[in-house]
Design a protein around this motif. Sequence first.
Motif, PDB file in Angstrom:
ATOM      1  N   ILE A 138       0.837  -1.199   0.000  1.00 33.89           N
ATOM      2  CA  ILE A 138       0.000   0.000   0.000  1.00 33.89           C
ATOM      3  C   ILE A 138       0.868   1.244   0.000  1.00 33.89           C
ATOM      4  O   ILE A 138       2.085   1.167   0.202  1.00 33.89           O
ATOM      5  CB  ILE A 138      -0.908   0.059   1.256  1.00 33.89           C
ATOM      6  CG1 ILE A 138      -0.055  -0.120   2.517  1.00 33.89           C
ATOM      7  CG2 ILE A 138      -2.013  -0.936   1.184  1.00 33.89           C
ATOM      8  CD1 ILE A 138      -0.799   0.161   3.778  1.00 33.89           C
TER       9      ILE A 138
ATOM     10  N   ARG B 174      -2.530   4.921   3.260  1.00 34.59           N
ATOM     11  CA  ARG B 174      -3.470   3.872   3.662  1.00 34.59           C
ATOM     12  C   ARG B 174      -3.268   3.440   5.113  1.00 34.59           C
ATOM     13  O   ARG B 174      -4.010   2.605   5.621  1.00 34.59           O
ATOM     14  CB  ARG B 174      -3.310   2.645   2.758  1.00 34.59           C
ATOM     15  CG  ARG B 174      -3.594   2.916   1.312  1.00 34.59           C
ATOM     16  CD  ARG B 174      -5.077   2.770   1.043  1.00 34.59           C
ATOM     17  NE  ARG B 174      -5.350   2.644  -0.357  1.00 34.59           N
ATOM     18  CZ  ARG B 174      -6.061   3.541  -1.044  1.00 34.59           C
ATOM     19  NH1 ARG B 174      -6.527   4.601  -0.430  1.00 34.59           N
ATOM     20  NH2 ARG B 174      -6.300   3.364  -2.309  1.00 34.59           N
ATOM     21  N   LEU B 175      -2.240   3.964   5.748  1.00 36.63           N
ATOM     22  CA  LEU B 175      -2.060   3.706   7.179  1.00 36.63           C
ATOM     23  C   LEU B 175      -2.948   4.663   7.961  1.00 36.63           C
ATOM     24  O   LEU B 175      -3.382   5.683   7.425  1.00 36.63           O
ATOM     25  CB  LEU B 175      -0.598   3.951   7.573  1.00 36.63           C
ATOM     26  CG  LEU B 175       0.444   2.941   7.107  1.00 36.63           C
ATOM     27  CD1 LEU B 175       1.825   3.427   7.508  1.00 36.63           C
ATOM     28  CD2 LEU B 175       0.182   1.576   7.707  1.00 36.63           C
ATOM     29  N   PRO B 176      -3.207   4.372   9.207  1.00 38.21           N
ATOM     30  CA  PRO B 176      -3.911   5.365  10.024  1.00 38.21           C
ATOM     31  C   PRO B 176      -3.088   6.643  10.102  1.00 38.21           C
ATOM     32  O   PRO B 176      -1.857   6.589  10.096  1.00 38.21           O
ATOM     33  CB  PRO B 176      -4.006   4.702  11.396  1.00 38.21           C
ATOM     34  CG  PRO B 176      -3.799   3.260  11.163  1.00 38.21           C
ATOM     35  CD  PRO B 176      -2.939   3.135   9.963  1.00 38.21           C
TER      36      PRO B 176
ATOM     37  N   THR C 108      -3.800  -8.872   8.234  1.00 41.90           N
ATOM     38  CA  THR C 108      -4.094  -7.470   8.488  1.00 41.90           C
ATOM     39  C   THR C 108      -5.600  -7.259   8.379  1.00 41.90           C
ATOM     40  O   THR C 108      -6.276  -7.950   7.630  1.00 41.90           O
ATOM     41  CB  THR C 108      -3.414  -6.534   7.480  1.00 41.90           C
ATOM     42  OG1 THR C 108      -3.797  -6.931   6.167  1.00 41.90           O
ATOM     43  CG2 THR C 108      -1.914  -6.582   7.608  1.00 41.90           C
TER      44      THR C 108
ATOM     45  N   ARG D 185      -8.345  -4.757   7.063  1.00 43.10           N
ATOM     46  CA  ARG D 185      -8.379  -3.628   6.134  1.00 43.10           C
ATOM     47  C   ARG D 185      -9.814  -3.275   5.749  1.00 43.10           C
ATOM     48  O   ARG D 185     -10.708  -4.105   5.807  1.00 43.10           O
ATOM     49  CB  ARG D 185      -7.596  -3.966   4.859  1.00 43.10           C
ATOM     50  CG  ARG D 185      -6.149  -4.277   5.132  1.00 43.10           C
ATOM     51  CD  ARG D 185      -5.388  -4.412   3.838  1.00 43.10           C
ATOM     52  NE  ARG D 185      -4.055  -4.953   4.103  1.00 43.10           N
ATOM     53  CZ  ARG D 185      -3.018  -4.762   3.306  1.00 43.10           C
ATOM     54  NH1 ARG D 185      -3.140  -4.046   2.208  1.00 43.10           N
ATOM     55  NH2 ARG D 185      -1.856  -5.286   3.605  1.00 43.10           N
TER      56      ARG D 185
ATOM     57  N   ASP E  27     -11.267  -0.063   0.923  1.00 41.96           N
ATOM     58  CA  ASP E  27     -10.329   0.797   0.199  1.00 41.96           C
ATOM     59  C   ASP E  27      -8.891   0.411   0.477  1.00 41.96           C
ATOM     60  O   ASP E  27      -7.980   1.156   0.129  1.00 41.96           O
ATOM     61  CB  ASP E  27     -10.526   2.267   0.640  1.00 41.96           C
ATOM     62  CG  ASP E  27     -11.857   2.799   0.186  1.00 41.96           C
ATOM     63  OD1 ASP E  27     -12.428   2.192  -0.734  1.00 41.96           O
ATOM     64  OD2 ASP E  27     -12.312   3.808   0.748  1.00 41.96           O
ATOM     65  N   ASN E  28      -8.705  -0.714   1.123  1.00 40.74           N
ATOM     66  CA  ASN E  28      -7.362  -1.203   1.417  1.00 40.74           C
ATOM     67  C   ASN E  28      -6.643  -0.370   2.481  1.00 40.74           C
ATOM     68  O   ASN E  28      -5.419  -0.373   2.539  1.00 40.74           O
ATOM     69  CB  ASN E  28      -6.518  -1.270   0.144  1.00 40.74           C
ATOM     70  CG  ASN E  28      -5.700  -2.542   0.118  1.00 40.74           C
ATOM     71  OD1 ASN E  28      -5.903  -3.421   0.967  1.00 40.74           O
ATOM     72  ND2 ASN E  28      -4.787  -2.636  -0.808  1.00 40.74           N
ATOM     73  N   GLU E  29      -7.392   0.353   3.271  1.00 44.20           N
ATOM     74  CA  GLU E  29      -6.752   1.065   4.366  1.00 44.20           C
ATOM     75  C   GLU E  29      -6.521   0.092   5.519  1.00 44.20           C
ATOM     76  O   GLU E  29      -7.397  -0.699   5.845  1.00 44.20           O
ATOM     77  CB  GLU E  29      -7.650   2.217   4.854  1.00 44.20           C
ATOM     78  CG  GLU E  29      -7.572   3.409   3.944  1.00 44.20           C
ATOM     79  CD  GLU E  29      -8.718   4.363   4.163  1.00 44.20           C
ATOM     80  OE1 GLU E  29      -9.651   4.026   4.922  1.00 44.20           O
ATOM     81  OE2 GLU E  29      -8.681   5.444   3.562  1.00 44.20           O
ATOM     82  N   VAL E  30      -5.324   0.159   6.103  1.00 43.56           N
ATOM     83  CA  VAL E  30      -4.985  -0.782   7.165  1.00 43.56           C
ATOM     84  C   VAL E  30      -5.574  -0.292   8.489  1.00 43.56           C
ATOM     85  O   VAL E  30      -5.376   0.853   8.874  1.00 43.56           O
ATOM     86  CB  VAL E  30      -3.462  -0.932   7.290  1.00 43.56           C
ATOM     87  CG1 VAL E  30      -3.115  -1.854   8.442  1.00 43.56           C
ATOM     88  CG2 VAL E  30      -2.891  -1.469   5.997  1.00 43.56           C
TER      89      VAL E  30
END
Lengths: 85, 881
Positions: free
Chosen positions: A38, A42-44, B838, B840, B843-846
């Motif tokens: 990613i 896309r991380l917090p 993981t 998610r 939208d593929n946000e972790v």
Amino acid sequence: MSSKSSKKKFNILEHELVPKHEVLTKEEAVELMKSLGIGPERLPWIRASDPVVKALGAKPGDIIKIVRKSPTAGESVAYRFVVSG
Amino acid sequence: MSEEKIIKAIKFGILSPELIRKMSVTAVVTPDVYDEDGLPVEGGVMDPRLGVIEPGQKCSTCGNTIASCPGHFGHLELVRPVIHVGFVRYIYDVLRATCRRCGRLKLPEDELNKYLDLLKRLEGRWPLLARGLTDYVKRKAMKVVECPHCGSRQFKIKLEKPTTFIEEGPEGPRRLWPTDVRSRLERVPNTDLRLLGHDPELSRPEWAVLTVLPIPAISVRPSILLETGVRSEDDLTHKLVDIIRTNERLRESINAGAPEVIIEDLWDLLQYHITTYFDNEAPGVPPAKHRSGRALRTLAQRLKGKEGRFRGNLSGKRVDFSARTVISPDPNLSINEVGVPEEIAKILTVPERVTPWNIDVIRRYVLNGPYKHPGANYVIDPTGRRIDLRYIRDLKAIAESLKPGYVVERHLVDGDIVLFNRQPSLHRMSIMAHVVRVLPGKTFRLHLAVCPPYNADFDGDEMNLHVPQSEEARAEARVLLLVQEHILSPRYGGPIIGGIQDYISGAYLLSSKTTLLSKEQVSDLIASSGYRGSIPEPAVLSPKVLWSGKQIISLLLPQDFNFRGKANISAGPLKCDDEECLWDSYVVIKRGKLLLGVLDKKTLGAQQPENILHWIAKEYGNSFCREFMDGIFKLSLRYIEMRGFTMMLTDVLLPNTAIKEINELLDNAKKKVFELIEMYRRGELEPVPGRTLEESLEIKIMEVLADVRDEAGEIAAKYLDPFNNVFIMARTGARGNILNITQMAAILGQQSVRGERIRRGYDHRTLPHFKPGDIGPEARGFVRSSFVSGLSPIEMFFHAAGGREGLVDTAVRTSQSGYMQRRLINALQDLRVNYDLTVRTPDNEVVQLIYGEDGVDPARSSYGKAVNVDRIIERVVGWRL
């Protein structure tokens, strides 16, 4: 609070309730993004105005690694992407 | 089949007046709906060009019949523009952010260019930040008092709810009529609009001030014919007639050159009608009423809320192939099964394709027809033609014409798989798949062990049943949703399905040391459990061959199963911590033999982690665990039937010595309370840290009174026969607890409201039976009687007060937790654990790097832990270290 506490600058990173924070180097960041497949957004997110970010001296675009104690896993790792604001 | 397309994005905008006119098939010009003959008037709101009304008619616009005509928009030319309530906020923002004269965004040119550039870069990648930028620009521009483009002074604009704008100019406040608003909005250039977050292609702000009103098709607002033959129009139609009538009056007044005031009043009336037409619950607007006084259900009301279009018709809808009825218990079923009334089985159908291997069976179904149970309701031939067997006289001919390739919608029969559900569906075990057993009667029957996951009882509960129609759905139901796959709950690592109530009492009685069974009894029990094997050597040979209950239970256990643990009865004087146990309250199972201990709630109960059922499910599989449960529960019930089990008044009657002991205890406690009060009066009472003196007194009194109840309970337990049936239920955990017994046999104890002794009522006293200021135990809700001895009227009043609080609490809690659940589910429903563990978003946000920080599936854990080392050693060595 009293004038005494504001004069003596307290480093929040040393407080026992604040988990270990560190800024990833560029290589580490690239490695992490590759392993997750990613982009950093896309991380917090964490704001640059967050006290921890200011204490660390991290800049927008950096990735912060947080190592916390966890009752189930012993230690758990989390990442935050620093954004402006 | 039409071409398959994928929706990539949806964009919302405002209809422009040109577009409204283009969509329209006719202009609506007259408020009249029907003429004297009852025919719809052309140019009225029921104009036939707007769509078909009656079945059989052909649409005069598209030529389709009622089934296929989608309906067509009309339009109404408004004499004066009117503000759209749904958009006032946006209009207000644009008005304040732009210049009153030149219509430019009130920021200098270079800043505008800078922000526009930034916005373009943000839009693609950070839509959220772009939103923030437009908000920032808007706020900044609103503060400017002099236009940087034309230099004209800006005045404050006020919004008077719902739709009136007022400009506070130097000559005092002046009303901005929709015409003024519209002309200002028209002047705003497209580039400036982008910076305000509008897409000028799709939504120019002046389109939010209506000049043309679209008239929805008749199919959107159908009129209904009452039995009396009177036509009743839809709420929307009523509202549209109001709008058109007002519009016409306004036109006439203007043409006749009526005074300004009258025109303005009519204009406001038109605004009111159009506002309520869009939203009849808009703040600051009195809702438009029907003649009966009922508020009209207009456009916004159709969409909003639980019964609105979104939540009521799109997110959830009524479905076919479903049934609902009252549930009742049936201990003879397997926990995997559900009993379905024959009446329902004849309505619900499963489509079955005819093959050379099933043609004979299906022919029999068709021959039976729709009214005889294992029958069929429809036959679908390979061309797709549906034959309704209700209207076929010669079923034989149809049955003979069946060939492979036909599909028969046959009745529900034994062995079919169905989904079974009880609301509220709070966790995944609220919908499980069951295997059908068609039974006589009118209720759904289910095994009692599945009550805990559904949270069901039989005081009138109803449940829903759904029949999967496709092969995939059935396979999925069988593999993933079957009851046995849910024995272990993901809520906590442990079984949620297990013994309750009589299953526990029965297992306890059967496994207790005193139970010795004759050969006849053993045969009876074994037959009921479904065990197929030989009877073991009897435990007692002389004077009569007898078997112990533990031997019978051991027959059902796997040969290599080891277990040890405390039983529920291991408490108080019967407590045991290892196998050296005189009370039989420590369970030892070695190599599949129950050697020691009784089975009760801790070892066989539902919602008890790390019990026998848990390890059997984990180590021998769900299927085996189900068989084990079916067997052992039938065994327990058969035994409890044999022995007989009931409760009676004498079970909770105490001997006189016990009552005397309790009375002494109470007298002492009362004395202690009065001592405390006396100390308080003299000012000698030591306050509890952080409390006032009064609070300290209350706390201390409550402590004394709570202790006395517990002590009374202990005395009651001491005097009760341990094999008294009520006491057995409490000790084994089958039903009730020691406190309940105390309250029945000995003393009810302190009643409380909001955690305090009862104090509300009259001034300084709870009831007129007491002196003002009395804070003794009786005056504050201490109930000295027991349920057996009976309550005095005053005690009964306090008990009711305490009981009422409990009822109110549950009512409040359920509604609050229901809303909380809804919000949590809305927030979390699309999260997914990926193959790399993981968590998610789509939208593929972790969200989490490893699910739950440890990657453990709670349903496969043991009470939250990934591995239970003790259990592994126990299993292998047969010993717990």
